[in-house]
Design an enzyme around this catalytic site. Structure first.
Site, PDB file in Angstrom:
ATOM      1  N   ARG A  94      26.962  28.262 -22.806  1.00  0.00           N
ATOM      2  CA  ARG A  94      26.747  27.000 -23.233  1.00  0.00           C
ATOM      3  C   ARG A  94      26.799  26.307 -21.841  1.00  0.00           C
ATOM      4  NH1 ARG A  94      24.798  26.459 -27.843  1.00  0.00           N
ATOM      5  NH2 ARG A  94      25.741  24.527 -27.952  1.00  0.00           N
ATOM      6  N   HIS A 112      28.441  33.403 -11.521  1.00  0.00           N
ATOM      7  CA  HIS A 112      27.177  33.703 -11.850  1.00  0.00           C
ATOM      8  C   HIS A 112      26.553  35.057 -11.311  1.00  0.00           C
ATOM      9  CE1 HIS A 112      22.997  32.800 -13.077  1.00  0.00           C
ATOM     10  NE2 HIS A 112      22.670  33.259 -11.657  1.00  0.00           N
TER      11      HIS A 112
HETATM   12  C1  GRF Z   1      29.053  38.215 -15.865  1.00  0.00           C
HETATM   13  O1  GRF Z   1      28.026  38.602 -15.296  1.00  0.00           O
HETATM   14  C2  GRF Z   1      29.210  36.655 -15.280  1.00  0.00           C
HETATM   15  O2  GRF Z   1      28.716  36.642 -14.065  1.00  0.00           O
HETATM   16  C3  GRF Z   1      27.845  35.924 -16.298  1.00  0.00           C
HETATM   17  O3  GRF Z   1      28.280  36.690 -17.530  1.00  0.00           O
HETATM   18  C4  GRF Z   1      28.856  37.960 -17.377  1.00  0.00           C
HETATM   19  C5  GRF Z   1      30.098  37.696 -18.325  1.00  0.00           C
HETATM   20  O4  GRF Z   1      30.500  39.102 -18.289  1.00  0.00           O
HETATM   21  N1  GRF Z   1      28.382  34.511 -16.336  1.00  0.00           N
HETATM   22  P1  GRF Z   1      32.093  39.417 -18.880  1.00  0.00           P
HETATM   23  O5  GRF Z   1      31.895  38.640 -20.401  1.00  0.00           O
HETATM   24  O6  GRF Z   1      32.906  38.676 -18.147  1.00  0.00           O
HETATM   25  O7  GRF Z   1      32.335  40.879 -19.164  1.00  0.00           O
END
Ligand code: GRF
Length: 215
Positions: A94, A112
């Protein structure tokens, strides 16, 4: 100065980054406590991981709110009432508003899966592959009003291999994410991270003391 920081983790997905945080706390490499895990997705895997670790969970379903500001108001109330000092967006799908950012200035951290400022937004790994980059990675940054545009705290790189697809690249980047995010949170716990105004007018992050080689 070292202290135990109180974290509020916001997650929409499987929660492997949350798990990395919980594991780092359990092994003593992160001086933090997760006060609450909040998800906008009722069945998110992150909630099960939190429960398994004995951490309070909360579902705040964005569909019940008139707009993003109203949703963020509920999130801020939940975080404040639990004494949260630092918010981690760990796969939180979000866009957050000034309601949250104003309540926790320079205290909202996002991870990210790209070397920002390249490939912001969704499907960053696919964007990287389509551009034919040879090096990919992840970024931990403070959140500002844009999408993945806030001041960068740390990054880690991985190679892109000839036969990579989105799944294999995502998995390689995730390994780095799980190292980088707890590391940055520990720097914050040690009060080593600040945001300075740079000469160019764009805020820059300063990390005092040694950075690990990979960051
Ligand atoms: C990760 O790749 C993070 O960088 C991105 O969303 C993904 C989340 O993965 N923002 P998780 O839910 O922590 O396994």
């Amino acid at each position: 100065m070292e202290r135990v920081i109180v974290l509020g983790v916001l997650a929409s997905g499987g929660g492997t980054n949350l798990q990395a945080i919980l594991d780092a706390i359990a092994t003593g490499s992160l001086d933090a406590r997760v006060a609450v895990v909040i998800s906008n997705v009722p069945g998110a895997g992150a909630l099960a991981r939190a429960k398994a670790a004995g951490v309070e969970t909360l579902v705040i379903d964005h569909k019940r709110f008139a707009d993003r500001g109203a949703f963020d108001t509920a999130v801020v109330e939940a975080l404040r009432s639990r004494g949260v000092g630092v918010i981690v967006l760990a796969g939180f799908m979000r866009v957050v508003t000034e309601v949250l950012l104003g309540a926790f200035p320079s205290r909202v951290v996002n991870i990210h899966p790209a070397l920002l400022p390249a490939f912001p937004g969704v499907h960053a790994q696919g964007q990287a592959l389509r551009h034919g980059v040879r090096v990919a990675g992840c970024t931990v940054h403070f959140v500002d009003g844009g999408t993945d545009t806030g001041p960068i705290i740390a990054q880690a790189a991985v190679p892109v291999l000839e036969d990579d697809d989105e799944a294999s690249l995502t998995a390689r980047i995730l390994v780095k994410e799980h190292e980088l995010l707890p590391q940055v949170l520990q720097w914050i716990a040690e009060d080593r991270v600040s945001v300075d105004a740079s000469e160019a007018g764009r805020p820059r992050v300063r990390v005092r003391g040694p950075r690990a080689e990979r960051c």
